[in-house]
Design a protein around this motif. Structure first.
Motif, PDB file in Angstrom:
ATOM      1  N   HIS A 242     -97.730  43.079 -87.644  1.00 14.28           N
ATOM      2  CA  HIS A 242     -97.244  42.113 -86.672  1.00 14.28           C
ATOM      3  C   HIS A 242     -96.501  40.983 -87.405  1.00 14.28           C
ATOM      4  O   HIS A 242     -95.313  40.805 -87.219  1.00 14.28           O
ATOM      5  N   ASP A 243     -97.217  40.253 -88.242  1.00 13.52           N
ATOM      6  CA  ASP A 243     -96.617  39.118 -88.949  1.00 13.52           C
ATOM      7  C   ASP A 243     -95.989  39.525 -90.274  1.00 13.52           C
ATOM      8  O   ASP A 243     -95.156  38.797 -90.816  1.00 13.52           O
ATOM      9  N   ARG A 287     -91.634  32.559 -92.303  1.00 15.85           N
ATOM     10  CA  ARG A 287     -92.733  32.528 -91.330  1.00 15.85           C
ATOM     11  C   ARG A 287     -93.207  31.085 -91.170  1.00 15.85           C
ATOM     12  O   ARG A 287     -93.406  30.377 -92.163  1.00 15.85           O
ATOM     13  N   GLU A 300     -96.425  37.738 -78.773  1.00 13.45           N
ATOM     14  CA  GLU A 300     -95.633  38.485 -79.760  1.00 13.45           C
ATOM     15  C   GLU A 300     -94.362  39.000 -79.110  1.00 13.45           C
ATOM     16  O   GLU A 300     -94.398  39.537 -78.002  1.00 13.45           O
ATOM     17  N   THR A 314     -88.164  34.995 -83.849  1.00 15.08           N
ATOM     18  CA  THR A 314     -89.071  35.725 -82.960  1.00 15.08           C
ATOM     19  C   THR A 314     -90.517  35.331 -83.260  1.00 15.08           C
ATOM     20  O   THR A 314     -90.879  35.115 -84.417  1.00 15.08           O
ATOM     21  N   THR A 316     -94.212  36.435 -83.818  1.00 15.26           N
ATOM     22  CA  THR A 316     -94.850  37.675 -84.262  1.00 15.26           C
ATOM     23  C   THR A 316     -96.328  37.734 -83.888  1.00 15.26           C
ATOM     24  O   THR A 316     -96.914  38.810 -83.828  1.00 15.26           O
ATOM     25  N   GLY A 331     -94.373  32.871 -86.237  1.00  8.81           N
ATOM     26  CA  GLY A 331     -93.231  33.760 -86.139  1.00  8.81           C
ATOM     27  C   GLY A 331     -92.239  33.433 -87.234  1.00  8.81           C
ATOM     28  O   GLY A 331     -92.532  32.642 -88.143  1.00  8.81           O
TER      29      GLY A 331
END
Lengths: 370, 124
Positions: A242-243, A287, A300, A314, A316, A331
């Protein structure tokens, strides 16, 4: 779910979860408790106030042993393990040749090599990769017959000291082989909640016995994967897939501290040219933590824009932080916006909502550092 | 006043040509603790099946659909201000919105309390 998911692996605590009334969900091929009857909110808050027990037996555990194990392992990761003292744990990442992250993991210096804990969803691929990458130099012993329990929260230290006095003087990111309630375990003072706590490796056949002893302690309640996720998000910790992923470098992920000093000088890890270049010149995106101004969570995949409406990134991971008592997210944004206080716009269900970039964690960490 | 239920676990209480809409105990149990609720504003025209409200738990966001067609006359601002009030009384003070009915015959196909109970029992 039993009739629909007969092909799922079960952890050694499966019967206990069902006895405790857990809601079981499929996760990384395992039937796992997402929450118990108390619910995610209470489980989360209890972890920050006292101590919670999590079953993380789906994660992969292994020993990498042999005279050359550490040097061989260093060719797969940017961490300095030759310079790490025996009994110390260090977070690192397995890299691909582009400097992307294949997985994140914990590796501990133990007698004769390393003790590894990797993510459930990646473990087969990780172990194959580590085995191939260290072939002839080290032996990978996959510990499929061990469960892993996480005891997390400000009272975790007192609870474990009561059952295993030898754990009392362990500090954050240290490892010890220790009997807990007369059960032989490996305890690491670490976790995934931002709180003090332990991850405890136990023979599968004695995992339920250990879990019951821990749950019998007045401070301890069970907590599921739902609370684990909201706790780690508040702590600003990455969730693999995800991240961070194979298309993300540790520098973009604001994890440049995983590239230890000696490795910055010597290189010799996959994607070193990319990563050392990014360390010198920066990256196009980073990030960051993102704090929505209102109450609506940004999940997400939420698009991040600048105040002019240009897409800059975006979300995440995003949701509700029970201890923050509001929505939180992390994100990637273009580097120019990666500074605390930068105003951004989140597009939630088509509506632009104001938010700002913030430093993480969202809640203060309380590790035992001395 | 009659109360009808949808397969999406909403209830709709009808009095004359206006209706009150909320979510059922079953829906609430599936969602878990609510941390965010968005209700529609008065004046919004809804067709049956439109996304009318949003409910979010720690883990996920879900939609509440318009069980019938009509115009929203009021959204429950109390639950938007404090989503936990839905948990205490989903069939009462935890209502989501009130609306007019543009086609009362849409109610005919919906479940009554007994049929909904049988439907939910069949899901477990």
């Amino acid at each position: 779910m039993d009739e629909h998911h007969e092909d799922l692996f079960l952890t050694p605590l499966d019967g206990l979860h069902r006895e405790l009334g857990a809601k079981m969900v499929p996760f990384a091929g395992y039937a796992m408790p997402v929450q118990y009857p108390a619910g995610i909110l209470k489980e989360h808050l209890h972890t920050r106030a006292a101590a919670s027990l999590f079953d993380v037996s789906h994660m992969g555990q292994a020993f990498l042993k042999g005279g050359d194990a550490i040097a061989a392992f260093e060719e797969l990761v940017p961490g300095d393990y030759q310079g790490l003292a025996l009994g110390k744990t260090r977070y690192t990442v397995l890299l691909n040749d582009q400097g992307g992250i294949r997985d994140d993991l914990m590796a501990t210096r133990v007698e004769g090599g390393l003790y590894l804990v990797v993510n459930a969803a990646c473990k087969d691929a990780d172990f194959a990769h580590i085995e191939a990458g260290t072939r002839g130099r080290a032996t990978l012993d996959i510990l499929a017959d061990r469960a892993l329990l996480a005891l997390q929260g400000p009272k975790a230290g007192a609870v474990l000291a009561r059952l295993a006095p030898a754990t009392a003087d362990m500090t954050f990111m240290t490892f010890r082989e220790v009997d807990i309630a007369d059960i032989p375990c490996f305890a690491t003072r670490s976790g995934y909640t931002g709180e003090d706590g332990f991850e405890i490796s136990v023979p599968a056949g004695r995992a339920e016995e250990l879990a019951r002893v821990l749950l019998d302690q007045p401070e301890v309640e069970p907590a599921g994967l739902g609370a684990r996720d909201s706790l780690r998000l508040e702590a600003g910790l990455c969730l693999y897939g995800h991240d961070i992923d194979t298309a993300t470098t540790p520098i973009e992920a604001d994890l440049k501290w995983v590239v230890n000093k000696r490795r910055r000088e010597t290189g010799g890890f996959p994607g070193a040219d990319v990563i050392l270049g990014q360390l010198a010149n920066g990256t196009e995106r980073l990030r960051v933590g993102i704090l929505p101004d209102g109450r609506a969570p940004a999940r997400e995949g939420t698009e991040v824009q600048d105040t002019d409406g240009t897409v800059i990134g975006t979300v995440t991971s995003g949701g509700f932080g029970p201890s923050v008592n509001g929505p939180i997210a992390m994100g990637y944004v273009k580097t120019a916006f990666a500074k605390p206080g930068a105003p951004v716009i989140l597009i939630v269900r088509g509506k632009p909502l104001t938010a700002k970039v913030v430093a993480m964690p969202f809640t203060e960490k309380s590790y035992k550092t001395n | 006043m009659s109360v009808k239920y949808t397969q999406d676990h909403e209830w709709i209480a009808v009095a004359g040509d206006t209706a009150t809409v909320g979510i059922t105990d079953y829906a609430l149990a599936q969602l878990g603790d609510l941390v965010f609720v968005e209700v529609p504003e008065a004046g919004r025209t809804l067709s049956k099946g439109d996304e009318a409200a949003v409910v979010e738990s720690v883990k996920a966001a879900s939609e509440v659909y318009a069980p019938v067609s009509g115009e929203v006359t009021e959204g429950n601002s109390a639950i938007a201000d404090d989503p936990s009030t839905v948990s205490g009384d989903p069939a009462g003070s935890g209502w989501f919105f009130k609306m007019t009915l543009s086609d009362p015959s849409e109610l005919d196909a919906m479940m009554d309390a007994d049929a909904y109970k049988a439907y939910v029992d069949g899901l477990d």
